[in-house]
Design a protein around this motif. Structure first.
Motif, PDB file in Angstrom:
ATOM      1  N   HIS A   1      11.047  12.407  72.075  1.00  0.00           N
ATOM      2  CA  HIS A   1       9.948  13.308  72.452  1.00  0.00           C
ATOM      3  C   HIS A   1      10.407  14.712  72.853  1.00  0.00           C
ATOM      4  O   HIS A   1       9.627  15.462  73.440  1.00  0.00           O
TER       5      HIS A   1
ATOM      6  N   GLU B   1       8.272  17.768  72.234  1.00  0.00           N
ATOM      7  CA  GLU B   1       7.041  17.880  73.011  1.00  0.00           C
ATOM      8  C   GLU B   1       7.411  18.387  74.408  1.00  0.00           C
ATOM      9  O   GLU B   1       8.571  18.552  74.731  1.00  0.00           O
ATOM     10  N   ASP B   2       6.416  18.629  75.221  1.00  0.00           N
ATOM     11  CA  ASP B   2       6.655  18.983  76.621  1.00  0.00           C
ATOM     12  C   ASP B   2       6.736  17.676  77.400  1.00  0.00           C
ATOM     13  O   ASP B   2       5.723  17.070  77.730  1.00  0.00           O
TER      14      ASP B   2
ATOM     15  N   ASN C   1      13.709  19.755  77.216  1.00  0.00           N
ATOM     16  CA  ASN C   1      12.742  20.058  76.163  1.00  0.00           C
ATOM     17  C   ASN C   1      13.378  20.924  75.083  1.00  0.00           C
ATOM     18  O   ASN C   1      14.268  21.723  75.352  1.00  0.00           O
TER      19      ASN C   1
END
Length: 201
Positions: free
Chosen positions: A149, A152-153, A172
């Motif tokens: 992930h 993504e944030d 991130n």
């Protein structure tokens, strides 16, 4: 877990082998890059020294001839070398992304083993303490989450906390799977297997 390790051994062994091979290719590319940059600098400096150090008989026509030679030299010698350097740098970057993806796949398989055996992180034994008080199961679990992930944030508090404890400034927009694999010391399948077995003892 024992059966899971047997069934996934081939995949993990080959993923770790590919990571090592990609790392070796990066070493070779870095050596090539240094060589090309040094070669370009020597050729460029030598040519410019000769062109920009005229004697007193240098005429206006000689200057125009010199500009022409410089332009031709750039197009025929320097530009192809710069292009080669650019391609080499791009290849290194691509291989780094490949290594991150392969490392993420290893973490995914490890995390899935925890999910299958213990139905989640909570019931899984902690395993060894790796660094800064962070235990094996947490690094595998949150390392996999970050790798899956990172574009993504990431808002998962436990994942953020885990990486903060490990000393990472940001999680991130950068795949940290290879960093996690290195932190765990998974250089071979035997290293990986020993840690996974430790979670069921």
């Amino acid at each position: 877990m024992e059966q899971y390790l047997k069934d996934t051994k081939f995949a993990v062994e080959n993923l770790i082998r590919l990571i090592t091979e990609e790392e070796n290719q990066i070493i070779n590319l870095n050596d090539q890059l240094v060589l090309e940059k040094n070669k370009r600098k020597v050729l460029q400096d030598d040519f410019m020294r000769k062109e920009l150090d005229p004697d007193e008989n240098f005429t206006e026509g000689d200057y125009f001839s010199s500009f022409y030679r410089q332009a031709k030299y750039y197009e025929e010698i320097i530009k192809p070398m710069k292009d080669k350097i650019f391609i080499c740098e791009k290849s290194i970057n691509n291989k780094k992304h490949s290594i991150s993806s392969l490392s993420g796949a290893v973490l995914q398989i490890a995390k899935q083993g925890i999910s299958i055996k213990f139905n989640g992180l909570k019931n899984c034994p902690t395993g060894r303490t790796v660094i800064n008080g962070v235990v094996l199961k947490a690094i595998i679990w949150h390392g996999r989450n970050q790798a899956m992930h990172y574009e993504e944030d990431i808002k998962n508090i436990d994942t953020i906390s885990c990486f903060n404890d490990l000393g990472f400034v940001t999680i991130n927009n950068i795949n940290l799977a290879k960093d996690v694999i290195d932190l765990l010391g998974w250089k071979t399948y035997i290293d990986y297997e020993a840690d996974m077995i430790s979670l069921i003892q």
